[in-house]
Design a protein around this motif. Sequence first.
Motif, mmCIF file in Angstrom:
data_model
loop_
_atom_site.group_PDB
_atom_site.id
_atom_site.type_symbol
_atom_site.label_atom_id
_atom_site.label_comp_id
_atom_site.label_asym_id
_atom_site.label_seq_id
_atom_site.Cartn_x
_atom_site.Cartn_y
_atom_site.Cartn_z
ATOM 1 N N HIS A 8 39.489 28.085 48.614
ATOM 2 C CA HIS A 8 40.510 28.764 49.063
ATOM 3 C C HIS A 8 42.045 28.047 49.036
ATOM 4 C CE1 HIS A 8 37.783 31.174 50.998
ATOM 5 N NE2 HIS A 8 38.492 32.106 50.775
ATOM 6 N N ARG A 9 41.658 26.699 48.303
ATOM 7 C CA ARG A 9 42.998 26.049 48.251
ATOM 8 C C ARG A 9 43.760 26.732 47.082
ATOM 9 N NH1 ARG A 9 43.995 21.114 49.729
ATOM 10 N NH2 ARG A 9 41.916 20.692 50.306
ATOM 11 N N PRO A 10 45.136 26.699 47.227
ATOM 12 C CA PRO A 10 45.871 27.321 45.954
ATOM 13 C C PRO A 10 45.699 26.344 44.747
ATOM 14 C CG PRO A 10 47.056 26.779 47.684
ATOM 15 C CD PRO A 10 45.962 26.610 48.279
ATOM 16 N N LYS A 11 45.864 27.019 43.411
ATOM 17 C CA LYS A 11 45.700 26.025 42.361
ATOM 18 C C LYS A 11 47.318 25.802 42.115
ATOM 19 C CE LYS A 11 42.767 29.554 40.463
ATOM 20 N NZ LYS A 11 42.432 30.521 39.512
ATOM 21 N N MET A 12 47.215 24.336 42.009
ATOM 22 C CA MET A 12 48.631 23.681 42.038
ATOM 23 C C MET A 12 48.718 23.078 40.779
ATOM 24 S SD MET A 12 49.912 24.487 44.841
ATOM 25 C CE MET A 12 51.361 23.217 45.052
ATOM 26 N N SER A 13 49.897 22.968 40.036
ATOM 27 C CA SER A 13 50.471 22.280 38.897
ATOM 28 C C SER A 13 51.077 20.948 39.377
ATOM 29 C CB SER A 13 51.288 23.019 38.256
ATOM 30 O OG SER A 13 51.750 22.076 37.221
ATOM 31 N N ARG A 65 56.479 35.802 43.534
ATOM 32 C CA ARG A 65 55.974 37.004 43.397
ATOM 33 C C ARG A 65 55.804 37.348 41.948
ATOM 34 N NH1 ARG A 65 54.089 41.522 45.806
ATOM 35 N NH2 ARG A 65 54.984 43.541 44.870
ATOM 36 N N SER A 66 56.458 36.636 41.163
ATOM 37 C CA SER A 66 56.180 36.832 39.462
ATOM 38 C C SER A 66 54.820 36.230 39.394
ATOM 39 C CB SER A 66 57.161 36.062 38.771
ATOM 40 O OG SER A 66 56.886 35.929 37.364
ATOM 41 N N ARG A 67 54.631 35.010 39.840
ATOM 42 C CA ARG A 67 53.138 34.257 39.618
ATOM 43 C C ARG A 67 52.104 35.263 40.068
ATOM 44 N NH1 ARG A 67 55.980 28.588 40.192
ATOM 45 N NH2 ARG A 67 55.942 28.000 38.017
ATOM 46 N N LEU A 68 52.269 35.654 41.315
ATOM 47 C CA LEU A 68 51.388 36.501 41.850
ATOM 48 C C LEU A 68 51.114 37.771 40.997
ATOM 49 C CD1 LEU A 68 49.315 37.530 44.431
ATOM 50 C CD2 LEU A 68 51.383 38.608 45.172
ATOM 51 N N LYS A 69 52.087 38.171 40.301
ATOM 52 C CA LYS A 69 51.892 39.891 39.332
ATOM 53 C C LYS A 69 51.617 39.111 37.989
ATOM 54 C CE LYS A 69 52.932 42.681 42.344
ATOM 55 N NZ LYS A 69 51.899 43.978 42.513
ATOM 56 N N ILE A 126 52.508 31.276 52.132
ATOM 57 C CA ILE A 126 52.656 32.256 51.052
ATOM 58 C C ILE A 126 51.588 32.132 49.818
ATOM 59 C CG2 ILE A 126 54.058 33.685 49.540
ATOM 60 C CD1 ILE A 126 56.387 32.957 51.473
ATOM 61 N N ILE A 127 51.742 30.737 49.445
ATOM 62 C CA ILE A 127 50.741 30.490 48.308
ATOM 63 C C ILE A 127 49.306 30.587 48.642
ATOM 64 C CG2 ILE A 127 50.054 28.703 46.957
ATOM 65 C CD1 ILE A 127 53.135 27.373 46.930
ATOM 66 N N GLN A 128 48.953 30.011 49.758
ATOM 67 C CA GLN A 128 47.601 30.042 50.240
ATOM 68 C C GLN A 128 47.156 31.433 50.379
ATOM 69 O OE1 GLN A 128 46.707 28.310 54.096
ATOM 70 N NE2 GLN A 128 44.580 27.524 53.337
ATOM 71 N N ASP A 133 48.342 31.008 41.751
ATOM 72 C CA ASP A 133 48.319 29.755 40.894
ATOM 73 C C ASP A 133 49.646 29.316 40.435
ATOM 74 O OD1 ASP A 133 47.744 28.042 38.801
ATOM 75 O OD2 ASP A 133 46.695 29.545 37.332
ATOM 76 N N MET A 134 50.069 28.074 41.022
ATOM 77 C CA MET A 134 51.361 27.547 40.750
ATOM 78 C C MET A 134 51.607 27.077 39.195
ATOM 79 S SD MET A 134 53.038 28.379 43.388
ATOM 80 C CE MET A 134 54.441 27.365 43.200
#
Length: 569
Positions: A8-13, A65-69, A126-128, A133-134
């Motif tokens: 469940h860790r968010p994908k980070m760049s 929001r854009s990345r979520l979409k 929010i990311i988690q 995906d950052m």
Amino acid sequence: MKRNDENHRPKMSSSVNLRTIYAFAREMYPKRVTTNIQYGTAGFRTRADKLEYVMYRMGLLATLRSRLKNGQTIGVMITASHNPEPDNGVKLVDPKGEMLERSWEQLATDLANVSDMDLQGEVEKIIQTHNIDMGSASSVFVGMDNRYHSPGLLKAVSDGVVALKGNVKSFGIVTTPMLHYMVVCANTNGDYGTPTEEGYYQKLITAFRALRGSNVERGSYKNKLLFDGSNGVGARKMIQFLKRMNGELNVDVYNQGEGKINENCGADYVKINQTVPIGTPATEPYTRCCSIDGDADRIVYFFTDENNQFYLLDGDRIATLYAGYLMDLVTKCGIDLKLGIVQTAYANGGSTDYIEKELKVPVACVPTGVKHLHHKALEYDIGVYFEANGHGTIVFSDNAKQSIRAVADNSELNEEQVEAAKKLLSTIEVVNETVGDAISDMFLVEIILQSNGWNVKEWYKTYVDLPNVQKKINVTDRNVITTTDAERKVVTPEQLQDGIDELVAKYPRGRSFVRPSGTEDIVRVYAEAASKEDVDHLAGEVSQLVYRLAGGIGPEPQLVNNTANGLAN
């Protein structure tokens, strides 16, 4: 921050360092405001000098929001619409041009109100929560109105986007409807139009020409319009339209920016005060006039008679004009489409009676706020929605568009059917379906009046408005007022609704409701009745009741008398 597990860790760049969010906020956009701010129906709106930190954080949120979409474009509009010039605001635009999703309104509120120290943690949450995906693509479009403090606020939004390594494109000074248009164009790969300012101009002008034809005057309709630009961005854009239209629409634009935005002018001023805006040129009686607001998403029409008596043609009038025109074309096409009109409690009772009894079109009532009207309008094949303040548009379902196009392309049908279908297709093009658009709405009003051969007197006489009044009561805390039934009934304070009902019962065709403002500690009072004298008394009595039961502050409202107002039939 605690994570549940690795899955469940968010994908980070590696290029996104969330620690810089706090550092940048502390150095460039520190939160010095101690009071909380709430994302309401119009986003955040307050004094401009209290908004820089909010703008920075909304740049962060728009990027998330854009990345979520999946990289779809999100819009950020910097404007305070019809508010005074010292105010400013910000609202986010979702991929289809609609207002921000309700659940994210709360995220916006939470993000705006956390301390600088907690900002990084709030972004991480929010990311988690949404598993964003950052490292994915993002796109944020930013626009602003022409207030002197808007450029600095736009930079703050852009810095927020850049802080999360997002992609930002600034359109500079644009109307709110233009930014909505750009967002939809970008997310439909150009199917809705070209996502440029010139693309916006050409789309509307092309459709306008197709519907108006070369005969600019017809019947009682004259090609002359006075246009109050409210000293806002809409005045600038209207002038740009006129430069491209070769006199096809004779418009005299005033309040172009020589005064303060919305000060004694603009749609809200005209609607509430029932008077012409400052700077209106001297003209012949019954000359057609319109007034937009500071960011050009509202429009009302008005005129004066030979006695200099003022008459308003507000959002209710525009909605009924649209509905009659659309019904006629749909009937000629021979298509079975569900058409409806969506109003709020502010709609005049005279308009509702006319729609239901004369036009025989279904009417729905929803709470105040364009997002409520827009959502309801989507339930129809053709949904016309307008607030009485002049904010509204038309939405067409995919079924409606396909059915209309099929008739337009069918050579076996008679000429009247095909021609009506082609007019409907051009109507769809001249309408900004994404949001209320003062200039787009104005074009369609002019098209319909010319098609009908009507002047303003003939338009006004389609039905009789009930005299109505709006008032504002300053209160200590607007949240003591809660409502139900599309804001037409008060729940708390408990005694208030019973008191309103007793007052309303005293007056023929009386109606009144109260609702809290979405942005400031005031309670709005609306009243209507069969006569101007009655409605003034009713509004005054309800205002006094609200003042006493809802914690009014300042001088207590006083009862007033006004002379009657009405165009002879």
